[in-house]
Each structure stands twice: as C-alpha cells, then as structure tokens.
Design an enzyme around this catalytic site. Structure first.
Site, PDB file in Angstrom:
ATOM      1  N   ASN A   1       0.876  -1.113  -0.038  1.00  0.00           N
ATOM      2  CA  ASN A   1       0.080  -0.107   0.074  1.00  0.00           C
ATOM      3  C   ASN A   1       0.890   1.274   0.009  1.00  0.00           C
ATOM      4  OD1 ASN A   1      -1.689   1.871   0.564  1.00  0.00           O
ATOM      5  ND2 ASN A   1      -2.631   1.004   2.414  1.00  0.00           N
TER       6      ASN A   1
ATOM      7  N   ARG B   1      -2.769  -1.974  -3.288  1.00  0.00           N
ATOM      8  CA  ARG B   1      -4.019  -1.054  -3.130  1.00  0.00           C
ATOM      9  C   ARG B   1      -3.616  -0.051  -4.078  1.00  0.00           C
ATOM     10  NH1 ARG B   1      -5.955   1.472   2.551  1.00  0.00           N
ATOM     11  NH2 ARG B   1      -7.832   2.414   1.616  1.00  0.00           N
TER      12      ARG B   1
ATOM     13  N   HIS C   1     -12.964   3.374   0.017  1.00  0.00           N
ATOM     14  CA  HIS C   1     -13.156   2.249   0.904  1.00  0.00           C
ATOM     15  C   HIS C   1     -13.889   1.134   0.529  1.00  0.00           C
ATOM     16  CE1 HIS C   1     -13.042   5.665   4.464  1.00  0.00           C
ATOM     17  NE2 HIS C   1     -11.895   4.960   4.369  1.00  0.00           N
TER      18      HIS C   1
ATOM     19  N   HIS D   1     -18.041   2.646   7.730  1.00  0.00           N
ATOM     20  CA  HIS D   1     -16.754   2.581   7.998  1.00  0.00           C
ATOM     21  C   HIS D   1     -16.303   3.761   8.539  1.00  0.00           C
ATOM     22  CE1 HIS D   1     -12.553   1.241   6.863  1.00  0.00           C
ATOM     23  NE2 HIS D   1     -12.379   2.411   7.223  1.00  0.00           N
ATOM     24  N   LEU D   2     -16.007   3.616   9.836  1.00  0.00           N
ATOM     25  CA  LEU D   2     -15.695   4.984  10.455  1.00  0.00           C
ATOM     26  C   LEU D   2     -14.236   4.918  11.115  1.00  0.00           C
ATOM     27  CD1 LEU D   2     -19.029   4.725  12.615  1.00  0.00           C
ATOM     28  CD2 LEU D   2     -18.838   5.770  10.142  1.00  0.00           C
TER      29      LEU D   2
ATOM     30  N   GLY E   1     -10.812   8.354   8.313  1.00  0.00           N
ATOM     31  CA  GLY E   1     -11.424   8.568   7.089  1.00  0.00           C
ATOM     32  C   GLY E   1     -12.875   7.752   7.453  1.00  0.00           C
TER      33      GLY E   1
ATOM     34  N   ARG F   1     -11.364  15.942   7.944  1.00  0.00           N
ATOM     35  CA  ARG F   1     -11.928  16.307   6.747  1.00  0.00           C
ATOM     36  C   ARG F   1     -13.509  16.921   6.897  1.00  0.00           C
ATOM     37  NH1 ARG F   1     -10.759  11.019   4.150  1.00  0.00           N
ATOM     38  NH2 ARG F   1      -8.420  11.264   3.393  1.00  0.00           N
TER      39      ARG F   1
ATOM     40  N   ASP G   1      -8.660  12.816  16.804  1.00  0.00           N
ATOM     41  CA  ASP G   1      -8.810  11.334  17.450  1.00  0.00           C
ATOM     42  C   ASP G   1      -9.928  11.277  18.138  1.00  0.00           C
ATOM     43  OD1 ASP G   1      -6.420   8.781  17.945  1.00  0.00           O
ATOM     44  OD2 ASP G   1      -8.212   9.017  19.122  1.00  0.00           O
TER      45      ASP G   1
ATOM     46  N   ARG H   1     -10.828   9.121  20.602  1.00  0.00           N
ATOM     47  CA  ARG H   1     -10.492   8.674  21.912  1.00  0.00           C
ATOM     48  C   ARG H   1     -10.408  10.289  22.618  1.00  0.00           C
ATOM     49  NH1 ARG H   1      -6.701   4.187  20.386  1.00  0.00           N
ATOM     50  NH2 ARG H   1      -6.441   5.858  18.686  1.00  0.00           N
TER      51      ARG H   1
ATOM     52  N   GLY I   1     -11.763   2.014  12.861  1.00  0.00           N
ATOM     53  CA  GLY I   1     -11.414   2.199  14.335  1.00  0.00           C
ATOM     54  C   GLY I   1     -12.528   2.666  15.146  1.00  0.00           C
TER      55      GLY I   1
ATOM     56  N   GLY J   1     -15.925   2.628  14.238  1.00  0.00           N
ATOM     57  CA  GLY J   1     -17.002   1.802  14.326  1.00  0.00           C
ATOM     58  C   GLY J   1     -16.870   0.257  14.821  1.00  0.00           C
TER      59      GLY J   1
ATOM     60  N   ASN K   1     -14.706  -0.055  17.501  1.00  0.00           N
ATOM     61  CA  ASN K   1     -14.318  -0.041  19.189  1.00  0.00           C
ATOM     62  C   ASN K   1     -15.278   0.907  19.935  1.00  0.00           C
ATOM     63  OD1 ASN K   1     -11.753  -1.451  19.189  1.00  0.00           O
ATOM     64  ND2 ASN K   1     -11.405  -0.006  17.462  1.00  0.00           N
TER      65      ASN K   1
ATOM     66  N   GLU L   1      -8.447  -5.047   5.192  1.00  0.00           N
ATOM     67  CA  GLU L   1      -8.199  -4.626   3.405  1.00  0.00           C
ATOM     68  C   GLU L   1      -7.097  -5.357   3.011  1.00  0.00           C
ATOM     69  OE1 GLU L   1      -8.628  -0.624   5.359  1.00  0.00           O
ATOM     70  OE2 GLU L   1      -9.554  -0.291   3.185  1.00  0.00           O
TER      71      GLU L   1
HETATM   72  P1  ADP Z   1      -7.778   5.081   9.604  1.00  0.00           P
HETATM   73  O1  ADP Z   1      -8.934   5.710   8.852  1.00  0.00           O
HETATM   74  O2  ADP Z   1      -6.522   5.860   9.586  1.00  0.00           O
HETATM   75  O3  ADP Z   1      -7.414   3.621   9.170  1.00  0.00           O
HETATM   76  P2  ADP Z   1      -8.549   3.804  12.040  1.00  0.00           P
HETATM   77  O4  ADP Z   1      -9.570   2.897  11.202  1.00  0.00           O
HETATM   78  O5  ADP Z   1      -7.723   3.268  12.655  1.00  0.00           O
HETATM   79  O6  ADP Z   1      -8.105   5.028  10.869  1.00  0.00           O
HETATM   80  O7  ADP Z   1      -9.557   4.732  13.001  1.00  0.00           O
HETATM   81  C1  ADP Z   1      -8.898   5.645  13.766  1.00  0.00           C
HETATM   82  C2  ADP Z   1     -10.122   6.117  14.766  1.00  0.00           C
HETATM   83  O8  ADP Z   1     -10.482   5.310  15.527  1.00  0.00           O
HETATM   84  C3  ADP Z   1      -9.684   7.247  15.827  1.00  0.00           C
HETATM   85  O9  ADP Z   1     -10.456   8.178  15.852  1.00  0.00           O
HETATM   86  C4  ADP Z   1      -9.671   6.675  17.173  1.00  0.00           C
HETATM   87  O10 ADP Z   1      -9.789   7.346  18.102  1.00  0.00           O
HETATM   88  C5  ADP Z   1     -10.717   5.462  16.981  1.00  0.00           C
HETATM   89  N1  ADP Z   1     -10.736   4.504  18.071  1.00  0.00           N
HETATM   90  C6  ADP Z   1      -9.872   3.473  18.102  1.00  0.00           C
HETATM   91  N2  ADP Z   1     -10.194   2.651  19.483  1.00  0.00           N
HETATM   92  C7  ADP Z   1     -11.007   3.592  19.758  1.00  0.00           C
HETATM   93  C8  ADP Z   1     -11.837   3.180  20.833  1.00  0.00           C
HETATM   94  N3  ADP Z   1     -11.527   2.167  21.852  1.00  0.00           N
HETATM   95  N4  ADP Z   1     -12.880   3.799  21.400  1.00  0.00           N
HETATM   96  C9  ADP Z   1     -13.098   5.101  20.520  1.00  0.00           C
HETATM   97  N5  ADP Z   1     -12.263   5.221  19.512  1.00  0.00           N
HETATM   98  C10 ADP Z   1     -11.492   4.616  19.207  1.00  0.00           C
END
Ligand code: ADP
Length: 403
Positions: free
Chosen positions: A7, A94, A183, A211-212, A215, A244, A286, A288, A334, A336, A338, A388
């Site tokens: 990638n 990719r 995506h 897909h959250l 992006g 974005r 982020d 979190r 990430g 969606g 978690n 992916e």
């Molecule tokens: P990318 O689009 O760069 O691949 P990811 O799919 O890894 O990104 O998603 C990153 C996002 O997921 C960040 O906003 C991060 O805070 C969120 N995230 C990861 N783990 C958790 C969690 N345990 N609780 C809430 N949000 C989380």
C-alpha cells in the site's frame, strides 16, 4: 502461496506478507511500514508475529529503494521470514482510484498501467505513488505477477442518478466529475463477512455498512452491490471525519475564499486537514481524545461528536429509504469497531425504523465480530472487523492462480 501486499503512499509504504493456503486459511508472516521516503533519513519498522519489532533508520531515496529495503528485510537471515525473493509468488497493490475503468481487481499488465495513469488526475496524491510501487516491483522482481485492488471499484455498480452531481453535464463528459466513492474493499469485505457470520444471503439482502475511522464513509448495498456511498468525487464528501469537513454548502467555499482571501491550496487544506472533528473540537482529530474531552465537560469536543453521530444517523435513514428497508447495519473501522458510545448514540431512538440495539452486547463489542441488536430488532446490527490487506491478498491469489 506467498503474497506480498503493498500500500504505497506519497512518502510511505505499508506491507504485509501472507501465506495464503485458501481464502479462509492463511498466516500473516510479517508486516511493516516504511516512512519518510525521499527525506534525509527514512525509517522502516518490521513486525513478525511472536518476535520483537525491528526498526532501522537510513536514507530511503524513493519507492524503489523503499521496496528494496522491504525485500531485503524479508529475506534477511536474522529478521526475515523468507529464504529467497523467489518465495513470493505474487504482489497485490492497493490502488486508490480506478476511475470508470475498473469494476473489480485485475492482474496488472501494460494496458492496466496506462489506465491507472489516466486516473492520476482524479487522485493526484495517491495514484502516482501506487504506480511507483508497481514499477519498483517490476524492476526488482521481474516476471512476478502483480494485481491491483482499487478503493473505488466496488462502487462502480452505483446507478447513474446516484453518482451524478447536478452541475452542468459537460463537466462529467470533460473531466469525469461524478461520485466514485472510496473504502470499497472494506465495505465489500465487511458486508459479505457479516452475511456469512449472521445468516443473511449476501446476494439477496439490503445492507448498510458504516466504515468509521480517521476517514469515514457509509455505503448502501443491495443484493451484494454498492448502490450509493457517502464519499464522492474525492474522499472529502460525506461524514465529518478526523480532519475532513464532509458535506458543506458549496457556497461556503466561495464565501470563505473571498472573505479570507484564500488560495485554492489554502481552502483545500482547510477542508481536508483542518475541519471535521479537529476543526470543531479545536482539541483533536482522534475520537478517543474527544471521548475524554466530552467526559470532562469540553463542550466543543461534545459538539464535534454529536455532529458526527447525527450525520451518520441521517445517512442511515436516507439509505434505508433508498433501499426500501434494511436487513443489517454493519459497523467497522477504528471508531465503528471500538466505540460503543458512537454506535449507541447513532442508533438510539431509531425504534421507528425497526432498529433495537442491545446496550449490553454493544458495550461488549470491541474489535470483535458480533451482533449487537436485540432478537426482536427487525434490523440486525453487527460489528465486523475489517481487513483490507486480506482482501488484497485473496484477490491476488485468486486472480493469479485462475486457470
Ligand atoms: P484510519 O482511517 O486511519 O485507518 P482507523 O480505522 O484506525 O483509522 O480509526 C482511527 C479512529 O478510531 C480514531 O479516531 C480513534 O480514536 C478511533 N478509535 C480507536 N479505538 C477506539 C476506542 N477504543 N474507542 C473510541 N474510538 C477509538
């Protein structure tokens, strides 16, 4: 067979090496990341399951040098996982944009390269880097079959009324301005996997995939085909994301450019890098950090998250209307996978649409595949982890071993 998945970004590249025995039986041998390509000092982080991470810093002039460094480490006596380069049977890439050329993954040949080149205008940051990766493999591993897996191809089944923008038609003809969506690999993978896991017929179903991540995009899938998606001509459309903006009134762009005397580059940077969660919260991109901020009373952090939840809810509602119902809603990425808080807030007060979340199950779902709706919910809600790289490895195996 051994598949190398690449990638390539503009100044970085991610890789994985998988031993693919079948679509479902495989082993991850190694993965890693090369960063700061073209800078004075670049670095490579190489991870092998069960071993300590290995990190080197050295100048990495271009993508060919970056890929050469990856191949060297993969065959290194101490840190490697392969005895020789010839162990790699095929390489899967990719590729960001396949324009209107590609409905599916393809084996790369001269004609395919020319078409990927034609799509560079549509993805000026990504496609040129993807091409550098393809050409580097040609130089370093001549004769090794290569496959391109596109972020856009799954969405090529959208009907024209869903992918056109209501601007003068000539701009579609002249510049191919239309919705492409991104995506795609993830939306396709999680929708199919959710159907397999939770007893729904993929080819006879209505699915909405969310897909959250940093992006984010949402897709409406009917009978296994994407019929609408929230990202558009570029990945800036749709939901508010880490940095974005997602949807904005196009009039704001002209207004802001005039008021602030902004150049095209500046407004582009504002919409892509300074908006979304970081723009509203003024705290972080982020999710979190925003959880922590909201919990400690930061109102802008709370507002940013509420805007995200509300927009996801509106897309889900819109896609239920577009699909005339929905069998399953799938969360991935990430956030969606978690964030139980995000899922709960998106899906609360949607009983009228037949969605009843099981809050206990929702709270347990963190990075694992499970249903989080109550048995009486007409609509199933699932969390499914995306992968992916695995899709790229599978497509590469299937296309290069086809008789
Ligand atoms: P990318 O689009 O760069 O691949 P990811 O799919 O890894 O990104 O998603 C990153 C996002 O997921 C960040 O906003 C991060 O805070 C969120 N995230 C990861 N783990 C958790 C969690 N345990 N609780 C809430 N949000 C989380």
């Amino acid at each position: 067979m051994i598949v190398l998945v690449l990638n390539c970004g503009s100044s970085s590249l991610k890789y994985q090496v998988l031993d693919m025995r079948s679509n479902t039986d495989y082993t991850l041998l190694a993965k890693g990341l090369v960063e700061r390509i073209g800078e004075k000092v670049g670095d490579l982080t190489h991870k092998v399951p069960g071993r300590d991470n290995y990190h080197i810093e050295k100048p990495i002039a271009d993508h060919t040098v970056g890929i050469k460094s990856v191949l060297d480490i993969l065959t290194d006596k101490e840190h490697g996982v392969l005895s020789a380069l010839s162990d790699i049977n095929a390489v899967g890439h990719r590729v960001a944009h396949g324009g209107e050329f590609f409905f599916d993954s393809v084996v790369i040949d001269k004609g395919v390269i020319e078409k990927i080149e034609k799509c560079c205008e549509l993805a000026p940051l990504h496609n040129p880097a993807n091409l550098l990766g393809i050409k580097a493999v040609e130089t370093l591993m001549p004769g090794t079959p290569q496959v391109a897996v596109f972020d856009t191809s799954f969405h090529q089944t959208m009907p024209k009324y869903a992918y056109m923008y209501a601007i003068p038609y000539q701009y579609y003809e002249k510049y191919k301005i239309r919705r492409y969506g991104f995506h795609g690999t993830s939306h396709k993978y999680v929708s199919r996997k959710a159907c397999e896991l939770f007893g729904t017929d993929f080819n006879n179903s209505k699915i909405i995939t969310c897909h959250l991540g940093n992006g984010s995009s949402i897709t409406a899938i009917k009978d296994g085909k994407s019929v609408d998606t929230s990202m558009g001509f570029t990945p800036v459309e749709g939901l508010p994301m880490g940095t974005r903006s997602g949807n904005v009134d196009a009039g704001i762009i002209m207004y802001l450019m005039e008021k602030e005397g902004l150049s095209m580059n500046e407004i582009n940077k504002i919409l892509n890098k300074k908006s979304g969660l970081i723009g509203i919260s003024e705290l972080s991109s982020d999710n979190r950090d925003l959880d922590a901020g909201r919990e400690s009373g930061n109102e802008k952090a709370a507002l940013a998250q509420k805007m995200l939840w509300y927009t996801i809810k509106k897309y889900i509602g819109g896609y239920i209307a577009a699909l005339n119902g929905v069998d399953m809603i799938v969360f991935t990425g990430g956030i969606g996978e978690n964030s139980n808080t995000t899922r709960e807030n998106v899906l609360s007060d949607m009983e009228a649409l037949g969605i009843v979340l099981d809050k206990d199950l929702n709270n347990q779902a963190r990075g694992k595949d499970m249903l989080i709706s109550k048995p009486e919910s007409k609509v199933k809600v699932a969390v499914v982890t995306t992968d992916e790289e695995l899709v790229i490895a599978r497509d590469t195996m299937n296309l290069t071993t086809k008789k």
